[in-house]
Motif scaffolding. Structure first.
Motif, short mmCIF file in Angstrom:
data_model
loop_
_atom_site.label_atom_id
_atom_site.label_comp_id
_atom_site.label_asym_id
_atom_site.label_seq_id
_atom_site.Cartn_x
_atom_site.Cartn_y
_atom_site.Cartn_z
N ASN A 171 -6.53 -8.34 -3.96
CA ASN A 171 -4.81 -8.10 -3.98
C ASN A 171 -4.20 -7.55 -3.51
O ASN A 171 -4.78 -6.52 -3.35
CB ASN A 171 -4.91 -8.01 -5.49
N SER A 172 -3.31 -7.65 -3.01
CA SER A 172 -1.95 -6.87 -2.82
C SER A 172 -0.87 -7.51 -3.24
O SER A 172 -0.39 -8.23 -3.71
CB SER A 172 -1.82 -7.54 -1.17
N GLN A 173 0.12 -6.31 -3.09
CA GLN A 173 1.16 -5.60 -3.66
C GLN A 173 2.23 -5.03 -2.92
O GLN A 173 1.66 -4.07 -2.57
CB GLN A 173 1.13 -5.55 -5.08
N MET A 174 3.31 -6.01 -2.39
CA MET A 174 4.80 -5.13 -1.99
C MET A 174 5.76 -4.86 -2.99
O MET A 174 5.97 -5.86 -3.42
CB MET A 174 4.63 -5.49 -0.94
N LYS A 175 6.35 -3.81 -3.13
CA LYS A 175 7.76 -3.83 -3.79
C LYS A 175 8.49 -3.26 -2.68
O LYS A 175 8.56 -2.49 -3.07
CB LYS A 175 7.98 -3.82 -5.17
#
Length: 119
Positions: A96-100
């Motif tokens: 999983n990748s998450q960017m904010k």
């Protein structure tokens, strides 16, 4: 096109080790927190381990001391070293990748890879 491609899964005996790989493309890898989740049959997907852009890590209690997550930003790859594997670690593992950044956010998933721990 974003791709998270997992590899390294398979069948291993209890007490054995496996190393999972997740190769990312189409994202700014160094700007993403990366994680490994797993889902066993009939169970909800759970977070196994996470590594932030600053390489801070966290683990679910059941794998602490046995699993290690790491990342190589030069290779756009996140790893999960799994030692002392137990039958209860059997599951499909997902990258999983998450960017904010400000108001911009994104999240992507790999297709999953089977890990089976059995004698």
């Amino acid at each position: 096109q974003v791709q998270l491609v997992e590899s390294g899964g398979g069948l291993v005996q209890p007490g054995g080790s496996l190393r999972l790989y997740c190769a990312a493309s189409g994202i700014i890898f160094s700007a993403n927190d990366m994680g490994w989740y797993r889902q066993a049959p009939g169970m909800q997907r759970e977070l196994v381990a996470r590594i932030t852009v600053g390489s801070t890590t966290n683990y679910v209690d059941s794998v602490k001391g046995r699993f290690t997550i790491s990342r190589d930003n030069a290779k756009n790859t996140v790893y999960l070293q799994m030692n002392s594997l137990k039958p209860e670690d059997t599951a499909v593992y997902y990258c999983n990748s998450q960017m904010k950044i400000g108001f911009i956010s994104s999240e992507y998933w790999g297709q999953g890879i089977q890990v089976t721990v059995s004698a």
